[in-house]
Design a protein around this motif. Structure first.
Motif, PDB file in Angstrom:
ATOM      1  N   ALA A  55       1.472  16.639 -13.620  1.00 36.88           N
ATOM      2  CA  ALA A  55       1.246  18.183 -13.144  1.00 36.88           C
ATOM      3  C   ALA A  55       2.372  18.848 -13.616  1.00 36.88           C
ATOM      4  N   SER A  56       3.764  18.345 -13.656  1.00 32.67           N
ATOM      5  CA  SER A  56       4.649  19.261 -14.264  1.00 32.67           C
ATOM      6  C   SER A  56       4.812  19.545 -15.610  1.00 32.67           C
ATOM      7  N   LEU A 100       1.784   6.418  -7.159  1.00 32.17           N
ATOM      8  CA  LEU A 100       0.773   7.402  -7.503  1.00 32.17           C
ATOM      9  C   LEU A 100       0.959   8.775  -7.497  1.00 32.17           C
ATOM     10  N   ALA A 101       1.462   9.034  -6.501  1.00 29.79           N
ATOM     11  CA  ALA A 101       1.795  10.584  -6.054  1.00 29.79           C
ATOM     12  C   ALA A 101       2.933  11.087  -6.937  1.00 29.79           C
ATOM     13  N   VAL A 102       3.926  10.338  -7.367  1.00 29.94           N
ATOM     14  CA  VAL A 102       5.030  10.776  -8.237  1.00 29.94           C
ATOM     15  C   VAL A 102       4.659  10.643  -9.672  1.00 29.94           C
ATOM     16  N   LYS A 136       0.781  -1.176  -0.038  1.00 35.18           N
ATOM     17  CA  LYS A 136      -0.169   0.036  -0.064  1.00 35.18           C
ATOM     18  C   LYS A 136       0.853   1.373  -0.118  1.00 35.18           C
ATOM     19  N   PRO A 137       1.787   1.484   0.874  1.00 36.66           N
ATOM     20  CA  PRO A 137       2.653   2.594   1.110  1.00 36.66           C
ATOM     21  C   PRO A 137       3.360   2.668  -0.373  1.00 36.66           C
ATOM     22  N   VAL A 138       3.730   1.717  -1.201  1.00 35.02           N
ATOM     23  CA  VAL A 138       4.900   1.838  -2.487  1.00 35.02           C
ATOM     24  C   VAL A 138       3.659   2.424  -3.297  1.00 35.02           C
ATOM     25  N   VAL A 139       2.439   1.783  -3.392  1.00 33.91           N
ATOM     26  CA  VAL A 139       1.438   2.100  -4.438  1.00 33.91           C
ATOM     27  C   VAL A 139       1.160   3.354  -4.466  1.00 33.91           C
ATOM     28  N   GLU A 140       0.876   3.729  -3.164  1.00 31.51           N
ATOM     29  CA  GLU A 140       0.404   5.247  -2.942  1.00 31.51           C
ATOM     30  C   GLU A 140       1.568   6.156  -3.259  1.00 31.51           C
ATOM     31  N   ALA A 141       2.838   5.962  -2.887  1.00 31.31           N
ATOM     32  CA  ALA A 141       4.074   6.884  -3.286  1.00 31.31           C
ATOM     33  C   ALA A 141       4.107   6.848  -4.854  1.00 31.31           C
TER      34      ALA A 141
END
Length: 133
Positions: A72-73, A64-66, A57-62
């Protein structure tokens, strides 16, 4: 109803004054999968990788954030096997930003276990060049 279940006869010549009979074709609905949400993505990652959900879960969330920050950039993405995502333009709206993009995914090639030079791990212990001394 599948198209292969139907038999098609060749067109017949009509007699003078005879009108063709109408043919009713019923369209079968196109079944579309629901969108993939974060919960389903994490479950799929757990199934494919074999890691525990609390670790995935934290890997997938990170990740997706990246990916969100990268889009966005305005940067393009080139991620195998996902594909190459090219951002054409972005439009800011009242409820968020709409990114118009093109995603090119490579054709699936059978894996024979051999990696190409581009897919090889760059952190291998083999030196890139040998000095002649």
């Amino acid at each position: 109803m599948d198209i292969s279940d139907k038999t098609v006869s060749p067109p017949q010549a009509l007699a003078a004054g005879q009108e063709p009979s109408p043919v009713v074709v019923t369209a079968s609905p196109v079944l579309k999968e629901p969108p993939l949400n974060k919960r389903a993505l994490i479950e799929e990652v757990v199934l494919r990788s074999g890691v525990k959900k609390k670790d995935a879960k934290p890997v997938v969330e990170a990740m997706l954030a990246v990916l969100g920050e990268t889009v966005a950039s305005g940067r393009d993405l080139n991620l195998k096997p996902f594909g190459k995502l090219h951002l054409n333009r972005s439009e800011t709206r009242s409820n968020g930003t709409v990114h118009i993009c093109r995603l090119r995914q490579p054709l699936e090639q059978p894996r024979d276990g051999a990696e190409s030079a581009q897919d090889a791990d760059i952190s291998s212990d083999a030196p890139l060049a040998q000095s002649e001394s």
